[in-house]
Motif scaffolding. Structure first.
Motif, PDB file in Angstrom:
ATOM      1  N   ASN A 123      45.287  52.330  37.855  1.00  0.00           N
ATOM      2  CA  ASN A 123      44.387  51.186  37.709  1.00  0.00           C
ATOM      3  C   ASN A 123      44.556  50.490  36.363  1.00  0.00           C
ATOM      4  OD1 ASN A 123      42.766  50.015  39.647  1.00  0.00           O
ATOM      5  ND2 ASN A 123      40.862  50.684  38.710  1.00  0.00           N
ATOM      6  N   MET A 147      38.031  39.146  35.912  1.00  0.00           N
ATOM      7  CA  MET A 147      38.056  40.264  36.851  1.00  0.00           C
ATOM      8  C   MET A 147      36.935  41.258  36.584  1.00  0.00           C
ATOM      9  SD  MET A 147      42.153  40.968  37.351  1.00  0.00           S
ATOM     10  CE  MET A 147      41.836  42.353  38.447  1.00  0.00           C
ATOM     11  N   LEU A 178      33.729  40.049  37.871  1.00  0.00           N
ATOM     12  CA  LEU A 178      33.625  40.123  39.328  1.00  0.00           C
ATOM     13  C   LEU A 178      33.559  41.560  39.839  1.00  0.00           C
ATOM     14  CD1 LEU A 178      36.174  37.304  40.249  1.00  0.00           C
ATOM     15  CD2 LEU A 178      33.686  37.238  40.554  1.00  0.00           C
ATOM     16  N   SER A 208      35.669  44.284  38.893  1.00  0.00           N
ATOM     17  CA  SER A 208      36.884  45.101  38.909  1.00  0.00           C
ATOM     18  C   SER A 208      36.699  46.335  38.030  1.00  0.00           C
ATOM     19  CB  SER A 208      38.082  44.288  38.395  1.00  0.00           C
ATOM     20  OG  SER A 208      39.215  45.126  38.250  1.00  0.00           O
ATOM     21  N   SER A 209      37.259  47.455  38.497  1.00  0.00           N
ATOM     22  CA  SER A 209      37.200  48.699  37.719  1.00  0.00           C
ATOM     23  C   SER A 209      38.472  48.931  36.912  1.00  0.00           C
ATOM     24  CB  SER A 209      36.973  49.884  38.652  1.00  0.00           C
ATOM     25  OG  SER A 209      38.055  49.997  39.578  1.00  0.00           O
ATOM     26  N   ALA A 210      39.394  47.972  36.930  1.00  0.00           N
ATOM     27  CA  ALA A 210      40.673  48.150  36.238  1.00  0.00           C
ATOM     28  C   ALA A 210      40.488  48.192  34.723  1.00  0.00           C
ATOM     29  CB  ALA A 210      41.631  47.028  36.613  1.00  0.00           C
ATOM     30  N   SER A 233      44.116  36.288  38.071  1.00  0.00           N
ATOM     31  CA  SER A 233      43.107  37.273  38.484  1.00  0.00           C
ATOM     32  C   SER A 233      43.129  37.484  39.991  1.00  0.00           C
ATOM     33  CB  SER A 233      41.713  36.844  38.016  1.00  0.00           C
ATOM     34  OG  SER A 233      41.277  35.677  38.682  1.00  0.00           O
ATOM     35  N   GLU A 234      43.317  36.410  40.744  1.00  0.00           N
ATOM     36  CA  GLU A 234      43.368  36.541  42.199  1.00  0.00           C
ATOM     37  C   GLU A 234      44.575  37.368  42.638  1.00  0.00           C
ATOM     38  OE1 GLU A 234      43.378  32.472  43.358  1.00  0.00           O
ATOM     39  OE2 GLU A 234      41.191  32.233  43.152  1.00  0.00           O
ATOM     40  N   SER A 277      44.044  41.094  41.612  1.00  0.00           N
ATOM     41  CA  SER A 277      43.022  41.708  42.467  1.00  0.00           C
ATOM     42  C   SER A 277      43.593  42.044  43.840  1.00  0.00           C
ATOM     43  CB  SER A 277      41.827  40.761  42.605  1.00  0.00           C
ATOM     44  OG  SER A 277      41.199  40.559  41.356  1.00  0.00           O
ATOM     45  N   LYS A 278      44.451  41.166  44.386  1.00  0.00           N
ATOM     46  CA  LYS A 278      45.060  41.436  45.693  1.00  0.00           C
ATOM     47  C   LYS A 278      45.937  42.685  45.636  1.00  0.00           C
ATOM     48  CE  LYS A 278      46.663  38.398  48.463  1.00  0.00           C
ATOM     49  NZ  LYS A 278      47.433  37.298  49.102  1.00  0.00           N
ATOM     50  N   LEU A 325      45.743  45.237  43.561  1.00  0.00           N
ATOM     51  CA  LEU A 325      44.942  46.437  43.351  1.00  0.00           C
ATOM     52  C   LEU A 325      44.143  46.827  44.588  1.00  0.00           C
ATOM     53  CD1 LEU A 325      43.572  45.814  39.738  1.00  0.00           C
ATOM     54  CD2 LEU A 325      45.423  47.351  40.416  1.00  0.00           C
ATOM     55  N   SER A 326      43.807  45.856  45.422  1.00  0.00           N
ATOM     56  CA  SER A 326      42.943  46.147  46.575  1.00  0.00           C
ATOM     57  C   SER A 326      43.695  46.297  47.887  1.00  0.00           C
ATOM     58  CB  SER A 326      41.885  45.045  46.720  1.00  0.00           C
ATOM     59  OG  SER A 326      42.494  43.784  46.987  1.00  0.00           O
TER      60      SER A 326
END
Length: 370
Positions: free
Chosen positions: A193, A217, A220, A222-224, A325-326, A329-330, A332-333
């Motif tokens: 992460n 992030m 919003l 995020s845990s990163a 960020s988008e 996030s993609k 990582l998820s």
């Protein structure tokens, strides 16, 4: 064949990273093929550099002008080169507008050595007085007379063509990296992460876009964790202020610089590598990330963005914090997306960015009668 690779600078903070990384990769593969290879470079007096099969000769530098790497000189390096030029079949110079590689190029051409120049996007049209003077006095002359001038992208080809007045013998090449074997597992750990910025903290590299991406992030949910690695070249103070003002010190950290050759290992510890810089020609850190299985997010004006995008080997954005960020996030998820980027990135290294293919090209240029 005996070959010299000349590079401007080797330092403990890895600040002159790209051209040095390229030279090391080329030299290692040439040595593996049985050539006698020296790497000759200016030196900060601290860095350690050992390359299997390659002779490394480092010479102390001192600063005579305030303008970054271009203000460094190394009388000991120039003296060594003048004494040893006749022992080399080929002198391959990783050329920039500086007082180390330019004098070497002039000396080698006076001795009628076979000289190959590789500019890494560092010799492009520049309206500043210092650049125009150096172009008139020396750069145009060495570009005219070199056996070949290597370019990485069409943009660089046009730039070198313009600087040389249309007289350079231009040859296209890619940067390359050692490909992982087909059965080598990817060292990527998507559980880490860790989202990484690995570059100089120079305005062109846009670390502040990375920092703003991290802030978005985190806001919003995020845990990163967001890590910044690289030597300061002007943006550290602004970065530190940003981290303090937004109370991000537990989630956004600056790790400092790392020595030459340590980049791939650090990339392999991260889940995503983000390079938001503008005007990148052919970033070696991106190839290193692909080679160790770390998904990559880059800007659309990066020289290799079209190739990577067409291969599904990276996510390409407009470089804004929102799009960065988008994209991160993609990755990582969406586990399937991350796996596809890893597989496609490794395939791109195997098929297009391999150091073996690059050195095939170099050998043909070094010995055109072969």
């Amino acid at each position: 064949m005996k070959i010299a690779h000349i590079v401007t600078y080797v330092s403990d903070d890895g600040a002159f990273g790209g051209p040095l990384t390229v030279a090391i990769g080329q030299a290692k593969e040439l040595a593996r093929r049985g050539h006698s290879v020296d790497i000759i470079a200016g030196w900060d007096g601290i860095a350690e550099l050992a390359i299997p099969g390659v002779t490394v000769r480092l010479f102390p530098t001192r600063r005579v002008l305030p303008s970054g790497f271009s203000g460094l000189v190394s009388p000991a390096l120039q003296s060594h080169v003048r004494r040893s030029l006749t022992t080399y079949d080929v002198v391959h110079i990783h050329l920039s507008r500086d007082l180390i590689t330019v004098p070497v190029a002039l000396a080698a051409l006076r001795r009628s050595r076979r000289v190959i120049l590789q500019t890494h996007g560092m010799v492009m049209p520049d309206s500043r007085l210092q650049a125009r003077v150096l172009d008139a006095v020396a750069i145009r002359r060495v570009l005219h007379r070199a056996s070949a001038v290597l370019y990485l992208t069409q943009r660089e080809q046009q730039g070198v063509f313009t600087v040389s007045g249309g007289q350079a013998k231009l040859a296209g090449i890619t940067n390359g990296i050692a490909a992982l074997g087909p059965n080598t597992p990817s060292p990527i750990s998507n559980l880490s992460n860790d989202v990484l910025f690995l570059a100089r903290l120079h305005p062109r590299k846009r670390v502040m876009a990375f920092a703003e991406m991290a802030r978005l992030m985190i806001g919003l949910g995020s845990s990163a964790h967001f890590s910044i690695v690289g030597p300061d070249e002007g943006d550290l103070a602004e970065l530190s202020k940003f981290i303090a003002e937004h109370k991000l010190d537990s989630r956004l950290s600056y790790e400092g610089a790392i020595p030459p050759g340590a980049g791939a290992a650090r990339l392999g510890q991260s889940s995503v590598y983000v390079l938001p810089s503008r005007g990148e020609v052919f970033p070696m850190t991106v190839l290193e990330a692909l080679s160790v299985g770390t998904p990559v997010v880059i800007g659309n004006d990066c020289g290799i963005a079209p190739e990577l995008q067409s291969r599904g080997a990276a996510l390409v954005t407009d470089g804004s914090p929102k799009e960065l960020s988008e994209a991160v996030s993609k990755i990582l998820s969406e586990g399937e997306l991350a796996r596809d980027l890893i597989a496609n990135g490794r395939r791109a290294v195997d098929e297009y960015f391999s150091i073996s293919a690059v050195v095939d090209q170099l050998e043909a240029l070094y010995n055109p009668q072969r």
